[in-house]
Each structure stands twice: as structure tokens, then as C-alpha cells.
Design an enzyme around this catalytic site. Structure first.
Site, PDB file in Angstrom:
ATOM      1  N   GLU A  70       0.829  -1.214   0.000  1.00 17.16           N
ATOM      2  CA  GLU A  70       0.000   0.000   0.000  1.00 17.16           C
ATOM      3  C   GLU A  70       0.865   1.268   0.000  1.00 17.16           C
ATOM      4  O   GLU A  70       0.532   2.259  -0.650  1.00 17.16           O
ATOM      5  CB  GLU A  70      -0.961  -0.028   1.198  1.00 17.16           C
ATOM      6  CG  GLU A  70      -2.037  -1.110   1.015  1.00 17.16           C
ATOM      7  CD  GLU A  70      -2.923  -1.299   2.240  1.00 17.16           C
ATOM      8  OE1 GLU A  70      -4.120  -0.994   2.156  1.00 17.16           O
ATOM      9  OE2 GLU A  70      -2.419  -1.756   3.275  1.00 17.16           O
ATOM     10  N   GLU A 110      -4.316  -9.226   3.854  1.00 12.60           N
ATOM     11  CA  GLU A 110      -4.965  -8.842   5.121  1.00 12.60           C
ATOM     12  C   GLU A 110      -6.166  -9.695   5.500  1.00 12.60           C
ATOM     13  O   GLU A 110      -6.467  -9.868   6.678  1.00 12.60           O
ATOM     14  CB  GLU A 110      -5.412  -7.369   5.068  1.00 12.60           C
ATOM     15  CG  GLU A 110      -4.299  -6.371   5.222  1.00 12.60           C
ATOM     16  CD  GLU A 110      -3.628  -6.002   3.911  1.00 12.60           C
ATOM     17  OE1 GLU A 110      -2.916  -5.007   3.877  1.00 12.60           O
ATOM     18  OE2 GLU A 110      -3.823  -6.723   2.911  1.00 12.60           O
TER      19      GLU A 110
END
Length: 725
Positions: A119, A139
Site C-alpha cells: 500500500e 490482510e
């Protein structure tokens, strides 16, 4: 670096005017809150300084970043660590400081860019990586969703379908594939990585390369009508594959919000969803499993003595049946030289054939090249005697569960193997002291209990006796790690940890059926709870021969708390032996598809009359919640005994054993963690009530009674846990 244990970033400005920001937080440069704050400070400094024209972000020691620091999850969940305000990382740092900066930045990615690491990279204006770099957003494996803008930027870089696939499956992509997808802009060798990224950043500044903010790209996003179809399909698939989980659907909603209402609306929805999911039971359970799995190789009194594992180069496997050939497969796949011993040539060729078939299925699936297959196969040698055992470092015995046969083999091994050689047995139930009775060297006898199929199942139960030397345990822990198993060290008793904990599982189901519950409904409910299959389907798969042999061990050793049902022996009499004979509790077609058998009623009625029990109307209409509890609470009860007797070192080891050995759903945190979510008082009161109605099988043990009386969680460490050494 030693003086600062906290993670941080460093900033160095080169003569070319490029600031190199390096993430430092060994071992995988995880993004702790310290690192994220330091990253923001480094960015602010780079943007302030007049001698900085452009920025490159990288990670120390060949790893970009393995993602957000998971240890912080526990702290935030318990309130010990203050949770950053929503959007602090995704909006304040990555969108406003990094992406909107007046100076271009390029991510130089080697090793890992996972979760928050990717990210950060996606917020940069370009990404360069090495061929071996792994990029992904895993995640969802922890019960949350990407929370640093990943749900918005990944779809804009690789398109909706691929981004949803990467997030929902948690599968990373490697360098070349990432480049083909548009996730990275170039792939270069590790020694050219930073130099290429520096030049790329300057080229962006000079407008020789595009200056792109990922968040505002739309060229990869499908038109709205098509996008809605993709979301619909993803939801249907997710509900089918993970019916008990909410967070994958939340992830899809958040991605859709960004497509429909724009990226900023998507970022805020992501931040809000992340906060909510972080405190969910699913997230707490999966984070618990994450740490429990990493904690199994820490064994007090063994791994803290400073012992180094000895090198194991050559391993012999005695017995080439289903288990022996599976163990041999696992070993050659990890480059161990293996000798497979059988009693005659027919059995030996069959054993070698099984290893070959295991490896060929990998070639078929595209997971192994033909060249690698041949090289791996060449590590295996078949023998009919002990002649070549004189230089082996470890032997794993994997013959049938017969005490006198195993004793004979161990006496032979004692004579034919070098003094340093580890003597391991793959027995699933027999007492190790009995197996090693006729040997002179009990210190090197250890249990290496694999689960079937041995080359696939991830758990390895390492069984120690009071004689096993710590060095041998350390050696086997190392072998377990090298063959990619999660090892759990347990004490020596009937059934060890997994089979011992789970023997009441099938017995409870039998008791319910004989008292009037519907056999097929039990399987449906237990599967819905999250098990791969119910107890009756499992008994069919394992085969009734094995079920009776192991059941007999428990009846003999724990007579006061076993439930003796004649249901399986009655089926066996009629040559119904389970899936292998196409008839057991279910009927099986050519493709091994199971269907209920109306004939089964008569066997149940016969078993009921032999047991002398009558139908209990309450159990005929048993709610789903009660089916789950009456099946699993006896398992919890036995797990408590395993803890109390010191068979397991810690409750978290039993959680891992239940998840990896029996398929207990990881999103429930393992057997003890799940039990503690319901409370020891509640479990005790239910078992006590059932024991009055249905007998000693349900009687709560002293450990459970004691914890319930004091209101202590079952998994809380005891002041003085006895350890079965």
C-alpha cells in the site's frame, strides 16, 4: 541500530538530488506505528529540503516491507495501544503526504511488499521491483481488509477482477507477473534496483516518464455495468466459499464504494470498515492463530538451552504404505536424501510408485517441472534390508499399528543405525515407551506423528517421553520446519494431543444418534460450523478399520469416559467399511460423491437396542447450537485434561493442533480459544447437566470445574503446569 530497538526510517540525499528513504524494522521491515510516523517525518523533511528533487522509498536488507506490524493488533484490541484515528495512514500519510507531494517518489521493491508494504508502494508515483519480489494484500487472512488505501489503489492499477482475486485469496504475485498486470513499471536485478529507481524518479521530474497518482487512475477500471457484474459474481463466490465470514464481503463493498462514489469516498469507507473489523471476533481469532502458529517451536526447557540443531542429511523411512510414502514425499520435496525400506519387492515398488504419483500430480498441476521431478525422484532409494542404514541421521518408522512389530523394528534399528541417529515413530496412538522397550538407547526415541496425507497436511506432532533428549527434540523441530510443517511438541500418552482431544468428537455424535438425533443433520450442522466434514463423513473417509482400532485404545485407557456404540461394528459386519467400499454411513458413487442411505435407519435401531437406550424426544428436535455444543464440549473437556496433565505445553499449541490436525475453523481461533469465547462457567454447566442425563461421558474434568469456579479462562497459563517429559 542496536541502540534503537524501535522501527524507523532513514533519509540520505545523494549528489543526484534524490532522497533515499529506507524502512528499517527487522526481520521483515514491518510497519509499526513508529515506522509510519518516521516515514511521515522523512517525507516532510525531503519535501522541505531544497537539495531534494525526488524521492525513492526502499526497505533494508533486501525486503521492502512485510506489512503492518501485527503485534500492534493485539495492543489496539485490548486498548493498551492507542488506535490511530481513522484515515491517519491512508489519507494523512499516504494520500496527502506521499501521493500528493510536489516531488515525485518511486518505490524500489525487493523481497516482500505485502499488505501495508504494498500500500505504501502503490501511493508512490512508480514502482520498480526485482524478479523474486512478492507483492500482495493478504490482510483478509487476519480478519481485516487492506486499511492503507489498498482497496482503492489496487483496482486502479490492475483492474477489478484481478484486484478482487488478489485480496480475496490473499495470493501474492511475483515480479514479472506484477509488471504484466501494471502493478509495477519495471523489473530489474537487485543490484540495479535502487539506481534504476533513482533515475526513474528524476525522469518523472523531467517529464520523461508519466507522473501518475494511482488513486485517480480510471483506465484500468471496467465500465460501471460490467463492474456491477464482477461484484455480483465475487459476492456469490465468497458466500459459497466462506459462508461464516463477513469481512470478505465488507472488502467487496469497500472496493465498490470507490468505483461508484469515487476514490475519496472509498478511502473513508475503508478506514471506517478497518476500525470495525479490527475489533471483530474473527480478527481476534485469526491474529491469535497467527501468533500461536509461530509460538509452537518455542518449548520451555528445550529451545531455550542454546542447543543448535544437528545437520540431518540422510533419512530412512521404514514402511512404504500410505503414510510412509507420504512422509518420504515430504522429505524429498525438501531435498533430503531418503531410503525407503520395505519387506519385499512388491511392497517396495508400490511404495516408490506412490511417491512418484504424489510428485507427478504436482507436475500435472504445473507446480513442478519435469526436470525438477526427475531430480527429486533421484533422492529416493528403495531397499529391502538395513545394510544402508549405517550412515543415516534419522529413521522414521511408519508401519501398521502393531506393538510387537514396532518393537522388533526398533530393536533392529538400535543395532543397525549409527549412535547419533534419531529413531522416530509415526505411531498415532501407541505409547512410545512400549515401542522402545527392547532398545538400549531410549534417549533418541521420539514420535514424529504426521497426518494423512503426510506430504499435504501441515501439522507434525513431535512426541517426547521422559527419556527423549532435548537435542533430539531440537533436531526434529528443525527438520519439521525444513519440510514446511508446523511442529507441536507434546507429551507421551494414548493418542498424544490431537487424537486424544478429538476421540470424544465421533463418540459424542454416536451418543446423539443412538438417543434419537438425525445422523445426517449432525454432519450438516458440524460442516456449517466450519469443519471440513462432519464426524460420520470423516469416519467413512478414514475407514472403519482405523476407527475401531483407535477407538479400542481409548476405551481401554479411559473406560470411565468413553461411549461404546455398536453402530460401526454392525456396519462392518455387512461389509460396509466406509468410502473405500462405497458404503459406510453414506453411499458413494463412482466420483466418490456421498449421499445419505435410507437403509441406515435399521443399523441405528439395532445399535440402539444393543445399547439399551431409548429415544429422547429432546434430542430428536435438537437445535443447531446444541448439536455443536454436545459434539465439541466433550472435545474441550478432553483438551483441558491434556493441558492439566502437561501433555501440551500451552493452550495455544492445542489451538494450532485442532486447526491443523483436525480442520477446526481457524476463524474461531482453535478449540481452547473458541471455548474461552463462550466461557468456562457456561461449558461446565452444560456438561454437568448432560452428564446427569446421559452419563459419565459428559462429566466435566477437575481442571474445567476449577477454572469455572474461579472464572479463569481455560487457556490462561497455570501457575505450575506439570510437563510430561
Amino acid at each position: 541500530m542496536g541502540s534503537n530497538p524501535k522501527g524507523r526510517t532513514t533519509l540520505e540525499v545523494g549528489a543526484d538530488g534524490v532522497a533515499l528513504i529506507t524502512i528499517i524494522n527487522p526481520p521483515v521491515n514491518s510497519l509499526s506505528l513508529d515506522v509510519l510516523n518516521s516515514l511521515k517525518q522523512s517525507y516532510d523533511e525531503a519535501l522541505r529540503r531544497n537539495d531534494v528533487k525526488a524521492i525513492v522509498v526502499t526497505g533494508a536488507n533486501g525486503k521492502f516491507s512485510g506489512g503492518f506490524d501485527i503485534t500492534a493488533f493485539g495492543g489496539i484490541q485490548t486498548g493498551k495501544v492507542e488506535q490511530p484515528k481513522p484515515g491517519f495512514v491512508s489519507v494523512e500519510i499516504l494520500t496527502k503526504a506521499v501521493e500528493a507531494a510536489r516531488k515525485p517518489s518511486v518505490a524500489a521493491i525487493d523481497g516482500l511488499a505485502l499488505g501495508g508494504g504494498l500500500e505504501v508502494a502503490m501511493a508512490c508515483h512508480a514502482r520498480i521491483c526485482t524478479p523474486v519480489a512478492q507483492l500482495g494484500l493478504p490482510e483478509l487472512q487476519l480478519g481485516v481488509l487492506p486499511g492503507f488505501g489498498g482497496t482503492q489503489r489496487l483496482p486502479r492499477l490492475v483492474g477489478l477482477s484481478k484486484s478482487l482475486e488478489m485480496m480475496l485469496t490473499s495470493k501474492p504475485v511475483k515480479g514479472e507477473e506484477a509488471c504484466g498486470l501494471g502493478l509495477v513499471d519495471a523489473v530489474v536485478s537487485p543490484n540495479e534496483l535502487v539506481a534504476t529507481a533513482r533515475q526513474w524518479a528524476l525522469d518523472i521530474l523531467e517529464r520523461r516518464r508519466p507522473w501518475v497518482a494511482s488513486l485517480y487512475r480510471t483506465d484500468k477500471l471496467e465500465p460501471l455495468g460490467e463492474a456491477r457484474e464482477i461484484f455480483k459474481f465475487a459476492r456469490v463466490q465468497t458466500k459459497k466459499q466462506a459462508p461464516n465470514l463477513a469481512h470478505p464481503l465488507v472488502c467487496i463493498d469497500v472496493v465498490e464504494e470507490g468505483v461508484v462514489s469515487g476514490p475519496f469516498a472509498g478511502l473513508w469507507k475503508e478506514a471506517e470498515a478497518f476500525q470495525g473489523l479490527l475489533h471483530s471476533e474473527t480478527c481476534k481469532s485469526l491474529v491469535h492463530i497467527f501468533f500461536a502458529q509461530r509460538g509452537t517451536s518455542k518449548v520451555p526447557g528445550i529451545t531455550d538451552r542454546g542447543l543448535r540443531p544437528r545437520q540431518v542429511r540422510k533419512v530412512a523411512v521404514v514402511g512404504g504404505g500410505l503414510m510412509g510414502s507420504g512422509i518420504a514425499t515430504a522429505l524429498v520435496l525438501s531435498n533430503y536424501s531418503v531410503i525407503l525400506k520395505e519387506v519385499n519387492d512388491k511392497f517396495l515398488q508400490a511404495g516408490i510408485g506412490r511417491v512418484k504419483a504424489n510428485l507427478q500430480s504436482r507436475v500435472k498441476k504445473g507446480n513442478m517441472t519435469q526436470e525438477k521431478f526427475e531430480k527429486t525422484m533421484s533422492l529416493l532409494k528403495g531397499v529391502l534390508d538395513y545394510e544402508s542404514f549405517k550412515d543415516v541421521d534419522m529413521v522414521i518408522e511408519a508401519v501398521i499399528e502393531n506393538v510387537s512389530l514396532k518393537q522388533q523394528i526398533f530393536a533392529d534399528l538400535d543395532r543397525n543405525c549409527p549412535p547419533h541417529c534419531i529413531l522416530a515413530t509415526n505411531t498415532s496412538t501407541i505409547d512410545l515407551n512400549l515401542i522402545g522397550e527392547k532398545t538400549r538407547s531410549r534417549h533418541r526415541i521420539i514420535g514424529a506423528h504426521f497426518f494423512s496425507p503426510a506430504h499435504v497436511m501441515p501439522l507434525l506432532e513431535i512426541v517426547r517421553t521422559q527419556h527423549t533428549s532435548p537435542q533430539v527434540i531440537v533436531d526434529l523441530l528443525d527438520v519439521g520446519k525444513k519440510i514446511k510443517k508446523t511442529p507441536v511438541v507434546v507429551g507421551n500418552c494414548t493418542g498424544f494431543a490431537v487424537n486424544r482431544m478429538f476421540f470424544p468428537y465421533t463418540m459424542a455424535a454416536m451418543l446423539l444418534v443412538e438417543h434419537g438425533a438425525d445422523l445426517y443433520q449432525i454432519d450438516r450442522v458440524i460442516t456449517k460450523f466450519g469443519m471440513p466434514m462432519g464426524p460420520f463423513r470423516l469416519a467413512d473417509l478414514v475407514g472403519f478399520g482405523v476407527a475401531i482400532a483407535t477407538g479400542a485404545q481409548f476405551i481401554q485407557n479411559f473406560p470411565e469416559r468413553t461411549y461404546k456404540s455398536m453402530l460401526i461394528p454392525l456396519l462392518q459386519e455387512d461389509k460396509r467399511l466406509g468410502e473405500a467400499t462405497r458404503k459406510g454411513f453414506y453411499l458413494y458413487d463412482d466420483r466418490r460423491k456421498a449421499s445419505p442411505d435410507p437403509e441406515l435407519k435399521k443399523y441405528v435401531e439395532k445399535a440402539r437396542s444393543i445399547a439399551g437406550v431409548s429415544i429422547d424426544p429432546k434430542l430428536v428436535k435438537l437445535p443447531e447450537k446444541d448439536i455443536v455444543e454436545m459434539t465439541f464440549f466433550p472435545v474441550v473437556n478432553e483438551a483441558c485434561r491434556v493441558l492439566d496433565e502437561g501433555i501440551a505445553v500451552k493452550a495455544a499449541d492445542l489451538d494450532i493442533a485442532s486447526v491443523m490436525g483436525m480442520g477446526f475453523p481457524p476463524y474461531r481461533g482453535g478449540i481452547i480459544f473458541w471455548a474461552d469465547s463462550l466461557g468456562s462457567k457456561y461449558i461446565y454447566s452444560r456438561l454437568e447437566e448432560w452428564s446427569k442425563l446421559y452419563g459419565g461421558f459428559f462429566k466435566p474434568c477437575a481442571y474445567l470445574a476449577n477454572r469455572a469456579a474461579k472464572g479463569i479462562p481455560l487457556g490462561a497459563p497455570s501457575g505450575q503446569a506439570k510437563s510430561r517429559m
